[in-house]
Design a protein around this motif. Sequence first.
Motif, mmCIF file in Angstrom:
data_model
loop_
_atom_site.group_PDB
_atom_site.id
_atom_site.type_symbol
_atom_site.label_atom_id
_atom_site.label_comp_id
_atom_site.label_asym_id
_atom_site.label_seq_id
_atom_site.Cartn_x
_atom_site.Cartn_y
_atom_site.Cartn_z
ATOM 1 N N SER A 132 -25.393 -13.091 -11.517
ATOM 2 C CA SER A 132 -25.522 -12.260 -10.326
ATOM 3 C C SER A 132 -24.175 -11.720 -9.849
ATOM 4 O O SER A 132 -24.132 -10.824 -9.012
ATOM 5 C CB SER A 132 -26.194 -13.049 -9.204
ATOM 6 N N LEU A 133 -23.080 -12.261 -10.387
ATOM 7 C CA LEU A 133 -21.750 -11.785 -9.993
ATOM 8 C C LEU A 133 -21.487 -10.402 -10.576
ATOM 9 O O LEU A 133 -21.971 -10.081 -11.662
ATOM 10 C CB LEU A 133 -20.673 -12.752 -10.497
ATOM 11 N N PRO A 134 -20.691 -9.588 -9.896
ATOM 12 C CA PRO A 134 -20.292 -8.305 -10.483
ATOM 13 C C PRO A 134 -19.528 -8.546 -11.798
ATOM 14 O O PRO A 134 -18.900 -9.601 -11.976
ATOM 15 C CB PRO A 134 -19.359 -7.702 -9.430
ATOM 16 N N ARG A 138 -17.246 -11.800 -12.811
ATOM 17 C CA ARG A 138 -17.788 -12.682 -13.853
ATOM 18 C C ARG A 138 -16.829 -12.771 -15.035
ATOM 19 O O ARG A 138 -16.586 -13.850 -15.564
ATOM 20 C CB ARG A 138 -19.168 -12.189 -14.300
ATOM 21 N N SER A 139 -16.260 -11.646 -15.441
ATOM 22 C CA SER A 139 -15.318 -11.641 -16.567
ATOM 23 C C SER A 139 -14.127 -12.548 -16.288
ATOM 24 O O SER A 139 -13.737 -13.357 -17.129
ATOM 25 C CB SER A 139 -14.812 -10.226 -16.847
ATOM 26 N N VAL A 140 -13.563 -12.417 -15.098
ATOM 27 C CA VAL A 140 -12.398 -13.227 -14.727
ATOM 28 C C VAL A 140 -12.776 -14.707 -14.698
ATOM 29 O O VAL A 140 -12.051 -15.557 -15.230
ATOM 30 C CB VAL A 140 -11.824 -12.758 -13.367
ATOM 31 N N LEU A 141 -13.916 -15.023 -14.101
ATOM 32 C CA LEU A 141 -14.353 -16.420 -13.993
ATOM 33 C C LEU A 141 -14.590 -17.028 -15.374
ATOM 34 O O LEU A 141 -14.144 -18.146 -15.647
ATOM 35 C CB LEU A 141 -15.626 -16.515 -13.151
ATOM 36 N N VAL A 142 -15.253 -16.302 -16.243
ATOM 37 C CA VAL A 142 -15.547 -16.811 -17.586
ATOM 38 C C VAL A 142 -14.248 -17.041 -18.359
ATOM 39 O O VAL A 142 -14.071 -18.086 -18.995
ATOM 40 C CB VAL A 142 -16.481 -15.843 -18.359
ATOM 41 N N ILE A 154 -5.341 -13.533 -18.470
ATOM 42 C CA ILE A 154 -6.530 -12.784 -18.049
ATOM 43 C C ILE A 154 -6.136 -11.361 -17.667
ATOM 44 O O ILE A 154 -6.821 -10.400 -18.036
ATOM 45 C CB ILE A 154 -7.243 -13.493 -16.880
ATOM 46 N N ALA A 155 -5.030 -11.234 -16.940
ATOM 47 C CA ALA A 155 -4.553 -9.901 -16.550
ATOM 48 C C ALA A 155 -4.286 -9.051 -17.792
ATOM 49 O O ALA A 155 -4.642 -7.863 -17.829
ATOM 50 C CB ALA A 155 -3.289 -10.025 -15.696
ATOM 51 N N MET A 156 -3.693 -9.643 -18.809
ATOM 52 C CA MET A 156 -3.416 -8.902 -20.046
ATOM 53 C C MET A 156 -4.716 -8.562 -20.766
ATOM 54 O O MET A 156 -4.884 -7.440 -21.245
ATOM 55 C CB MET A 156 -2.499 -9.713 -20.959
ATOM 56 N N VAL A 157 -5.650 -9.517 -20.850
ATOM 57 C CA VAL A 157 -6.911 -9.295 -21.561
ATOM 58 C C VAL A 157 -7.713 -8.167 -20.899
ATOM 59 O O VAL A 157 -8.245 -7.293 -21.582
ATOM 60 C CB VAL A 157 -7.751 -10.596 -21.613
ATOM 61 N N LEU A 158 -7.794 -8.181 -19.577
ATOM 62 C CA LEU A 158 -8.615 -7.202 -18.858
ATOM 63 C C LEU A 158 -7.824 -5.968 -18.427
ATOM 64 O O LEU A 158 -8.407 -5.039 -17.860
ATOM 65 C CB LEU A 158 -9.270 -7.866 -17.645
ATOM 66 N N VAL A 165 -6.718 -10.334 -10.604
ATOM 67 C CA VAL A 165 -7.320 -11.511 -11.234
ATOM 68 C C VAL A 165 -7.547 -12.582 -10.180
ATOM 69 O O VAL A 165 -8.643 -13.153 -10.085
ATOM 70 C CB VAL A 165 -6.423 -12.064 -12.369
ATOM 71 N N MET A 166 -6.529 -12.848 -9.377
ATOM 72 C CA MET A 166 -6.632 -13.902 -8.367
ATOM 73 C C MET A 166 -7.704 -13.578 -7.325
ATOM 74 O O MET A 166 -8.493 -14.447 -6.948
ATOM 75 C CB MET A 166 -5.268 -14.130 -7.722
ATOM 76 N N SER A 167 -7.762 -12.323 -6.879
ATOM 77 C CA SER A 167 -8.756 -11.980 -5.853
ATOM 78 C C SER A 167 -10.172 -12.012 -6.429
ATOM 79 O O SER A 167 -11.096 -12.485 -5.772
ATOM 80 C CB SER A 167 -8.451 -10.622 -5.223
ATOM 81 N N ARG A 168 -10.350 -11.536 -7.670
ATOM 82 C CA ARG A 168 -11.683 -11.582 -8.283
ATOM 83 C C ARG A 168 -12.118 -13.018 -8.537
ATOM 84 O O ARG A 168 -13.290 -13.361 -8.348
ATOM 85 C CB ARG A 168 -11.702 -10.800 -9.596
ATOM 86 N N LEU A 169 -11.186 -13.859 -8.958
ATOM 87 C CA LEU A 169 -11.507 -15.263 -9.194
ATOM 88 C C LEU A 169 -11.873 -15.946 -7.885
ATOM 89 O O LEU A 169 -12.842 -16.713 -7.817
ATOM 90 C CB LEU A 169 -10.337 -15.966 -9.879
ATOM 91 N N ASN A 170 -11.123 -15.661 -6.834
ATOM 92 C CA ASN A 170 -11.421 -16.226 -5.519
ATOM 93 C C ASN A 170 -12.802 -15.773 -5.042
ATOM 94 O O ASN A 170 -13.607 -16.589 -4.562
ATOM 95 C CB ASN A 170 -10.347 -15.804 -4.509
ATOM 96 N N TYR A 171 -13.095 -14.486 -5.199
ATOM 97 C CA TYR A 171 -14.407 -13.969 -4.817
ATOM 98 C C TYR A 171 -15.508 -14.672 -5.613
ATOM 99 O O TYR A 171 -16.516 -15.115 -5.045
ATOM 100 C CB TYR A 171 -14.491 -12.453 -5.044
ATOM 101 N N ALA A 172 -15.328 -14.769 -6.942
ATOM 102 C CA ALA A 172 -16.348 -15.370 -7.804
ATOM 103 C C ALA A 172 -16.602 -16.821 -7.418
ATOM 104 O O ALA A 172 -17.756 -17.256 -7.313
ATOM 105 C CB ALA A 172 -15.933 -15.272 -9.275
ATOM 106 N N ARG A 173 -15.547 -17.571 -7.205
ATOM 107 C CA ARG A 173 -15.703 -18.985 -6.839
ATOM 108 C C ARG A 173 -16.394 -19.136 -5.481
ATOM 109 O O ARG A 173 -17.279 -19.982 -5.316
ATOM 110 C CB ARG A 173 -14.351 -19.682 -6.842
ATOM 111 N N ASN A 174 -15.979 -18.316 -4.506
ATOM 112 C CA ASN A 174 -16.602 -18.391 -3.177
ATOM 113 C C ASN A 174 -18.068 -18.004 -3.233
ATOM 114 O O ASN A 174 -18.915 -18.648 -2.604
ATOM 115 C CB ASN A 174 -15.858 -17.508 -2.167
ATOM 116 N N ARG A 175 -18.383 -16.964 -3.988
ATOM 117 C CA ARG A 175 -19.777 -16.521 -4.105
ATOM 118 C C ARG A 175 -20.626 -17.595 -4.786
ATOM 119 O O ARG A 175 -21.731 -17.889 -4.337
ATOM 120 C CB ARG A 175 -19.841 -15.199 -4.878
ATOM 121 N N LEU A 176 -20.099 -18.190 -5.848
ATOM 122 C CA LEU A 176 -20.828 -19.265 -6.520
ATOM 123 C C LEU A 176 -21.028 -20.451 -5.585
ATOM 124 O O LEU A 176 -22.098 -21.054 -5.554
ATOM 125 C CB LEU A 176 -20.103 -19.714 -7.785
ATOM 126 N N ARG A 177 -20.002 -20.775 -4.815
ATOM 127 C CA ARG A 177 -20.105 -21.882 -3.863
ATOM 128 C C ARG A 177 -21.233 -21.607 -2.865
ATOM 129 O O ARG A 177 -22.049 -22.483 -2.569
ATOM 130 C CB ARG A 177 -18.770 -22.068 -3.135
#
Length: 192
Positions: A132-134, A138-142, A154-158, A165-177
Amino acid sequence: MPVNQNAEAELALIEQAQNGDRSAFEELVRQHYIYIVNIVYRMCNEMTLAEDAAQEAFLRAWVKLPSYHPDSSLRNWLCRIAVNAALDVLRRKTEEPLEDATMQLIPDRTPGPEAILIEKEQAAFLQQAMQSLPEGARSVLVLREYGELSYQEIAMVLDIPTGTVMSRLNYARNRLRELLKAQLLQAEHDYA
């Protein structure tokens, strides 16, 4: 084999593959296949799609291999290609008929210990929540949690800034929580 020898062996395989040696490329695929399939599985949440995406990623890698520069990590380079392939496979996937989607929601009635059932339900819910994540989150979290890449990798890969990367990861973790907390409250209500 020590790390330096592994790196040297990989560089030799890359060079051979860049010169058209298919067996060298096959060896590189063999070495990275499970890692790449795991990454794309976490993106697709379906093994057949993951295998299709991984195969597509390795085909793209073969075509793009002459442009690969060994100063960067082959694993990161393959990850970037695999994430893009997974997103492409997901975009092409047709919507499932309602009947199939409904059937997937029917709990598994196979007899077994309650703990195994609960674990399966939790794993399924987690995968559903991740889906359900954007795509960007989701890419950053995975890549972080399953690919075990650093923020810089991750920054280099994407090809995005580390801050993103940090803001997307923070968003993903908070949304999952939030989703997991809501699921826990619902489970407490159902079993009360």
